[in-house]
Design an enzyme around this catalytic site. Sequence first.
Site, PDB file in Angstrom:
ATOM      1  N   LYS A   1      -9.314  10.778   0.592  1.00  0.00           N
ATOM      2  CA  LYS A   1      -8.528  10.841   1.835  1.00  0.00           C
ATOM      3  C   LYS A   1      -9.057  11.858   2.836  1.00  0.00           C
ATOM      4  CE  LYS A   1      -4.240   8.687   0.546  1.00  0.00           C
ATOM      5  NZ  LYS A   1      -4.368   8.439  -0.912  1.00  0.00           N
TER       6      LYS A   1
ATOM      7  N   GLU B   1       2.350  10.563   8.317  1.00  0.00           N
ATOM      8  CA  GLU B   1       3.361  10.120   7.366  1.00  0.00           C
ATOM      9  C   GLU B   1       2.770  10.305   5.974  1.00  0.00           C
ATOM     10  OE1 GLU B   1       1.085   8.071   8.555  1.00  0.00           O
ATOM     11  OE2 GLU B   1       0.415   7.266   6.623  1.00  0.00           O
TER      12      GLU B   1
ATOM     13  N   SER C   1     -11.527   6.845  -7.010  1.00  0.00           N
ATOM     14  CA  SER C   1     -10.953   7.351  -5.749  1.00  0.00           C
ATOM     15  C   SER C   1     -10.345   8.742  -5.828  1.00  0.00           C
ATOM     16  CB  SER C   1      -9.922   6.357  -5.214  1.00  0.00           C
ATOM     17  OG  SER C   1      -8.901   6.118  -6.163  1.00  0.00           O
TER      18      SER C   1
HETATM   19  C1  LIG Z   1      -3.882   7.309  -1.581  1.00  0.00           C
HETATM   20  C2  LIG Z   1      -4.749   6.947  -2.717  1.00  0.00           C
HETATM   21  C3  LIG Z   1      -5.125   5.612  -2.968  1.00  0.00           C
HETATM   22  C4  LIG Z   1      -4.607   4.450  -2.179  1.00  0.00           C
HETATM   23  O1  LIG Z   1      -4.966   4.446  -0.836  1.00  0.00           O
HETATM   24  P1  LIG Z   1      -6.093   3.475  -0.275  1.00  0.00           P
HETATM   25  O2  LIG Z   1      -5.932   3.576   1.195  1.00  0.00           O
HETATM   26  O3  LIG Z   1      -5.819   2.105  -0.798  1.00  0.00           O
HETATM   27  O4  LIG Z   1      -7.396   3.990  -0.746  1.00  0.00           O
HETATM   28  C5  LIG Z   1      -5.998   5.352  -4.011  1.00  0.00           C
HETATM   29  N1  LIG Z   1      -6.459   6.345  -4.813  1.00  0.00           N
HETATM   30  C6  LIG Z   1      -6.105   7.635  -4.603  1.00  0.00           C
HETATM   31  C7  LIG Z   1      -6.639   8.679  -5.527  1.00  0.00           C
HETATM   32  C8  LIG Z   1      -5.242   7.989  -3.563  1.00  0.00           C
HETATM   33  O5  LIG Z   1      -4.893   9.265  -3.380  1.00  0.00           O
END
Ligand SMILES: *Cc1c(COP(=O)(O)O)cnc(C)c1O
Length: 393
Positions: free
Chosen positions: A89, A111, A377
């Site tokens: 993010k 948000e 992610s």
């Molecule tokens: C917020 C988040 C997501 C989901 O958000 P996307 O916009 O779909 O990437 C996925 N993995 C992690 C670790 C997150 O913090």
Amino acid sequence: MGFEVDDQGFYGDFGGAYIPEMLYSNIRELENRYLEIIRSDEFQTEFRQLLKDYAGRPTPLFRAERLSAHFGTRIFLKREDLNHTGAHKINNTIGQILLARRLGKQRIIAETGAGQHGVATATVCALFGMHCIVYMGELDVERQAPNVKKMKMLGAEVVTVHSGNKTLKDATNEAIRDWINHPVDTHYIIGSVVGPHPYPDMVTRFQSVISEEIRIQLQEKTGRNYPDYLVACVGGGSNAAGAYYHYLEDKRVRLISAEAAGLGVESGMTAATSLLGTSGIIHGSRTLLMQDDDGQIEEPYSISAGLDYPGVGPLHAWLAKSGRATVFAATDEEALQAALLCSRKEGIIPALETAHALAVLEKITPGPDDVVVVNLSGRGDKDMETYINKLGI
Ligand SMILES: *Cc1c(COP(=O)(O)O)cnc(C)c1O
């Protein structure tokens, strides 16, 4: 069939900017300026420098030997979990705060649901001394207390939203209301590839550094710059959009999206948005969303707060609808087991969202020589309480 956004802000049938008239000036300003700003050398130099020195990029592409042996294929993990603040993010919030400064904004709103985007926003606001207001539903404020504390420690103001279901959807409505009331001095940092045009394209561009790096790193490690399978979880879809971006038109690469099935796709307790969704409008764009026959949005459910969203970004709606991406849904239980497997096989505790992407490795059948990249992610620190309770650790 193209997958870039068109002049009107559409990806095939999806996207656009369905906004109240009161937001026209804000959105038009962004739409008119974002490409020119992002493409400038000056912006790129500052963005790249911060990604490197502040976020910690490039993130490694790690050859996961024991997971590879387990699944009988060649698995690489793109380590977005090693970014500052623990997930992808930060790529987007760095990009948007630099853009906001060039638009002359002094006040940032955002948000947040689980609080991850709120923390990433509060972080870059501290870095640039910007006033930061994060809207968060009352229920989420209670459920995500550590992230609320982090945002406050970083100097952000957290506004508790008491309306509606007191979750992300209501926080988003409140942020939009704030923006309408402060059109001149405020920039709204949206946390995923959702919302009205140009947000989905803008956030995709900021996250596309992920696939830019994968290309270089795969070339070094395998002698070719593309994988056979590219797997990512999809909440709103920003980490997946970033991992896919440079491969969107490359049909050699199978794009695999992992959604949250919750208790099961047909259970009524699910967030399998593009599998179950129909075309409709949410938060300013046309996309696939879970709605009943009257167009009422159905409450999503997933064990993972980051995937618990009733829609997907318009790019993902189009990737799913056009068949470019294959969508699988993993249940809560499958995700928990995948998180445990990754922890035990590789010494990496993934975020619950990411665990859904790992769970999909059970559902695809790559050959022994195929290259599979999973976008890792985020890290699992924030999910330890859930892991402890659900896995009986
Ligand atoms: C917020 C988040 C997501 C989901 O958000 P996307 O916009 O779909 O990437 C996925 N993995 C992690 C670790 C997150 O913090």
